[in-house]
Design a protein around this motif. Structure first.
Motif: not given
Length: 393
Positions: A71, A74-75, A93, A309, A320, A323-324, A327
């Motif tokens: 994770y 990815d960030m 997003a 993505l 994600w 978790q927009t 972004i």
């Protein structure tokens, strides 16, 4: 089982360094009698079991640790995007975020569950049943461990009480021996007085005194030896209970850490709370799905975000979608990263504890035993090898 294999190889290297002619017996400074084979085998097996438990725990922790690390990577991938691609991702997003907000506004009713908890459960929907099972099992196991600790403590006190009784009995037999010897001496003096001063026939008296003294002293000796045997048995029982207590306490620490981590991960304080949150989530989701089906644009935008993505080599793009905000808002990204880092630190502490404290201490204890009692080195090595074969079977 890398720990056990490395331990066995290390023992073989160390074992070759000893010269049998130089082996000397050392007096044990512990309560365990290492010259007693049963106690020595129990001690070594207890150490090996702790190493095996720690290794199994490490395998589970490594899997969770790698997932959290994925994770975080990815960030890093998202934050490292070039400006143009970053703007494109933010546009996708943003559209998803706006449609989600409209959906929330449309619902406009008292929530069965907060949005934060909803997103938390939604992110972990696939593993919620597994989470409930894990938490329930951990809570039940915690209760069993507490009962075991309480039971072992009770047994320990019972043994200590019995030990005090036996020690008093040993002391009493010594006192009785002194009394008997004193009485025997007085009787002998009395018989001598009767024989020499009153000229009485005291031969039967001597015989009777000798017979009674022999019977009494024999009974006292038998009672004393029985008490000694009972004392050794009680001390062996106390040592076994202490070893079990140490083993159970380690499991208690690991299980407590596991519960704390699960509570932190799923944002609950008990399995009951997780069940209530899950039930509320299902009802909420059902109502939201009714509106979701009417919002085709939202579905389209989400698919577009997923494809974007995937183009950026994100390992878990689906997460994600929920978790927009991260972004679009760097503060949100920092907060999520912070939570993941805390989770990873918690995992690292538990990994270090099992590797360095539990397994490491047990390895050092066995090695110290070999170094301190080299005459038992072959026997200890055989126990280690048999345990490894049994574990790998």
């Amino acid at each position: 089982m890398g720990f056990i294999k490395r331990l066995l190889d290390k023992f073989r290297r160390d074992y070759d360094e000893y010269d049998e002619e130089e082996w000397e017996e050392e007096e044990s400074s512990r309560e365990i009698d290492f010259d007693n084979r049963e106690q020595r085998d129990d001690y070594v097996k207890n150490c090996l079991e702790k190493i095996a438990d720690a290794t199994k725990e490490l395998e589970n922790l490594n899997f969770e640790y790698n997932m959290v690390t994925s994770y975080l990577k990815d960030m890093e991938e998202i934050e490292a995007l070039p400006p143009e691609e970053s703007e494109q991702l933010k546009d996708c997003a943003k559209r998803v975020s706006l449609l989600q907000e409209r959906k929330t506004d449309f619902i406009g009713r008292p929530r069965r569950i907060t949005d934060e908890k909803y997103r938390t459960v939604e992110r972990m929907e696939d593993e919620i049943e597994e989470a409930f099972t894990k938490i329930t099992e951990a809570e039940n196991y915690q209760e069993l461990i507490r009962k075991d600790l309480s039971r072992l403590e009770g047994e320990k006190h019972a043994y200590l009480y019995r030990k005090n009784e036996v020690m008093r009995l040993i002391s009493d037999t010594k006192g009785m021996t002194i009394i008997c010897v004193t009485a025997l001496g007085l009787c002998a003096l009395l018989l001598m007085f009767l024989q020499f001063f009153l000229e009485m026939d005291t031969k039967p008296g001597y015989l009777l005194t000798a017979f009674v003294a022999a019977v009494v002293i024999t009974l006292i000796y038998v009672k004393h030896m029985d008490a000694r045997k009972e004392l050794r048995r009680v001390e062996t029982g106390i040592n076994k209970i202490i070893l079990l207590q140490n083993k159970v306490k380690i499991r208690y620490v690991n299980n407590t850490n596991l519960l704390e981590y699960l509570y932190m991960k799923y944002g609950v304080n008990s399995a009951k709370e997780l069940t209530e949150m899950w039930e509320s989530y299902k009802l909420e989701k059902e109502e939201r799905e009714k509106f979701r089906r009417a919002e085709l644009d939202l579905d389209y935008s989400e698919q577009e975000l997923l494809q974007t993505l995937k183009c950026y080599q994100i390992q878990d793009p689906a997460i994600w979608l929920h978790q927009t905000e991260a972004i679009l808002d760097s503060k949100e990204m920092v907060e999520i990263r912070h939570n993941l880092i805390i989770r990873r630190q918690s995992l690292r502490r538990r990994m270090d504890y099992n590797r360095d404290v539990v397994a490491g201490t047990s390895q050092r204890d066995i090695k110290a035993l070999v170094e301190r009692y080299p005459k038992y080195a072959k026997e200890i090595m055989k126990t280690v090898e048999e345990y490894e074969q049994k574990f790998n079977a």
